[in-house]
Write a protein that holds these residues in place. Structure first.
Motif, short mmCIF file in Angstrom:
data_model
loop_
_atom_site.label_atom_id
_atom_site.label_comp_id
_atom_site.label_asym_id
_atom_site.label_seq_id
_atom_site.Cartn_x
_atom_site.Cartn_y
_atom_site.Cartn_z
N TYR A 7 23.55 -24.02 37.05
CA TYR A 7 22.10 -24.28 36.99
C TYR A 7 21.64 -24.22 35.53
CZ TYR A 7 21.46 -24.09 42.04
OH TYR A 7 21.52 -24.36 43.39
N SER B 124 23.34 -24.76 32.71
CA SER B 124 23.74 -25.92 31.89
C SER B 124 23.00 -27.18 32.32
CB SER B 124 25.26 -26.12 31.97
OG SER B 124 25.66 -26.28 33.30
N SER B 125 22.73 -27.33 33.62
CA SER B 125 22.02 -28.53 34.08
C SER B 125 20.61 -28.58 33.51
CB SER B 125 21.92 -28.56 35.61
OG SER B 125 23.19 -28.45 36.18
N ILE C 25 20.49 -29.65 29.79
CA ILE C 25 20.61 -31.10 29.50
C ILE C 25 19.80 -31.87 30.55
CG2 ILE C 25 22.84 -31.03 28.31
CD1 ILE C 25 24.09 -32.02 31.01
N GLY C 26 18.63 -31.28 30.91
CA GLY C 26 17.82 -31.79 32.04
C GLY C 26 17.61 -33.30 32.03
N TRP D 76 20.79 -35.14 32.60
CA TRP D 76 21.27 -34.87 33.96
C TRP D 76 20.51 -35.73 34.96
CZ3 TRP D 76 25.49 -33.59 35.95
CH2 TRP D 76 25.62 -32.92 37.14
N VAL E 12 21.20 -39.58 35.42
CA VAL E 12 22.32 -40.05 36.25
C VAL E 12 21.79 -40.91 37.41
CG1 VAL E 12 24.04 -39.27 37.93
CG2 VAL E 12 23.95 -38.22 35.68
N ILE F 236 28.29 -37.75 31.07
CA ILE F 236 27.25 -36.74 31.35
C ILE F 236 27.84 -35.62 32.22
CG2 ILE F 236 25.00 -36.35 32.45
CD1 ILE F 236 24.28 -39.25 31.65
N TYR F 237 28.65 -36.02 33.22
CA TYR F 237 29.28 -34.98 34.06
C TYR F 237 30.20 -34.09 33.23
CZ TYR F 237 27.36 -36.25 38.50
OH TYR F 237 26.48 -36.43 39.53
N ASN G 115 28.17 -31.58 31.27
CA ASN G 115 27.64 -30.47 32.06
C ASN G 115 28.74 -29.49 32.49
OD1 ASN G 115 25.81 -28.88 33.32
ND2 ASN G 115 25.28 -30.32 34.95
#
Ligand code: HEM
Length: 371
Positions: free
Chosen positions: A97, A99-100, A103-104, A107, A110, A151-152, A155
């Motif tokens: 949560y 890290s997400s 990089i909101g 994230w 996507v 992006i994955y 994260n």
């Protein structure tokens, strides 16, 4: 200050081993679908370019055969991505949560990127139907898919680095900045993307056995699919070794005595080598059958599963070194819900089998393209 936010007050609703097992199986399936998409897009571009250069309808039809299946495989990517995301959130909530959020914006991007990738895949098929080259549509679809993968990877590596979080939050509270400074991020991304030629190759080899394809189309799929599988296996092998060497010393030491890491790692190396041999054999001999095609796909899946187990061991060792031991999560199992989940899982498998058998009996589509 503690590196991770306090653990959730609610205990997890099933044993850690069960959550992990389900997470690993579904993640191996997710990676397989991602790799088929990446590999199919590469092969669509390659076969299309060869077909137009040589004015070969067989190569163009082989390209079309792969392109037509892309939108469906994207649904597998997404549907098989949701379960591991849910398991990762339950097991590693305080890490993933954080890290997400950091990089909101990336994230969340996507979701529109996935929609763009879908649209470009449909446009690829439409270009073939209109007798035009689908090169730019397939090329941009590939770029978007590679971008989502990146992006994955950002994260999944940022969740392992609580020491970087405060500075990132200060630099961009809105989550606009991409993380930097982790030597494994790009390697991990490349590893999954290099699975594209491997899995896309075995996928093309399997499709080459469809009886209604002309011998020319079957031969084109076999040749390009076989070499692609060989190339992907070699690339993935090299990247896997580089990822292990890029780990910090403390993680490397923990992995040295870790049975899951060793078993997963060797399972990956052995099965990837077998896929490479199988690919070269089919490319050189130009012959194949459904049994060999299915064996290739199963071996590629085992290679994936092995790498997923080793990847999980790296994550647990890294987090443990920083004070987060996933095996110490407080558990209060709700067995009636777990049993219902497992029952529905079996029902789902039966339904998928039934749907596949209906599909097999359906009238074959036309896969021919004219110049
Ligand atoms: C074209 C679309 C996608 C691509 C190319 C892609 C690619 C990737 C890659 C490269 C990773 C590995 C990152 C790393 O370990 O460094 C990854 C992990 C993951 N992906 Fe996807 N992905 C896609 C879509 C999705 C979607 C739509 C979901 C969920 C709804 C999803 C869920 C996950 C999860 C949960 C993980 C990590 C799970 C774990 O570590 O336990 N992915 N994906």
């Amino acid at each position: 200050m503690a590196p991770f936010p306090h653990l959730d007050p609610i205990p997890i609703p099933a044993p850690v081993w069960l959550m992990k097992a389900l997470s690993l199986i579904t993640l191996a399936l997710h990676f397989s679908a991602v790799m088929i998409v990446v590999g199919s897009l590469l092969l669509v571009l390659c076969l299309n370019a060869t077909g137009r250069r040589r004015r070969s309808e067989a190569h163009l039809s082989a390209s079309y055969t792969l392109a037509k299946r892309l939108p469906v495989i994207m649904t597998w990517v997404i549907n098989l991505g949701v379960p591991p995301l849910l398991f990762a959130q339950v097991l590693y909530g305080p890490a993933i949560y954080s890290s997400s959020v950091l990089i909101g914006v990336l994230w969340f991007s996507v979701i529109p990127l996935l929609m763009l990738a879908y649209w470009l895949m449909y446009r690829t098929v439409a270009a073939f139907d209109a007798k035009r080259s689908p090169a730019w549509q397939a090329f941009f679809a590939l770029l978007v898919v590679l971008g989502i993968g990146q992006i994955y990877a950002m994260n999944m590596t940022l969740m392992l680095r609580p020491e970087a979080w405060q500075a990132m939050y200060k630099a961009s509270p809105l989550g606009l900045k991409a993380p930097t400074g982790d030597p494994t991020t790009t390697l991990r991304w490349l590893f999954v993307m290099a699975g594209g030629p491997l899995f896309g190759g075995v996928w093309a080899l399997l499709l080459s056995n469809m009886a209604y394809l002309t011998p020319g189309v079957q031969a084109a799929l076999r040749r390009v699919g076989g070499w692609s599988a060989l190339l992907g296996a070699a690339l993935q092998g090299v990247l896997a070794l580089r990822i292990v060497h890029a780990q910090p010393k403390v993680v490397g030491e923990a992995l040295a005595g870790n049975t899951l890491f060793t078993v997963g790692g060797y399972a990956f190396l052995v099965t990837a080598a077998l896929v490479a041999l199988l690919g070269a054999f089919q490319a050189l001999r130009g012959r194949g059958n459904v049994v060999i095609g299915t064996a290739g796909l199963l071996l590629a899946f085992v290679a994936n599963a092995g790498s997923v187990v080793a990847r999980d061991a790296i994550r647990d060792a890294t987090l443990k070194a920083k004070g987060f031991d996933v095996w110490n999560r407080v558990e209060s199992s709700n067995w009636s819900v777990v049993d219902l989940f497992l029952l529905l899982f079996v029902v789902m498998l039966g339904t998928v089998y039934w749907l596949l058998s209906v599909m097999r009996k359906a009238t074959p589509p036309s896969e021919q393209v004219t110049l």
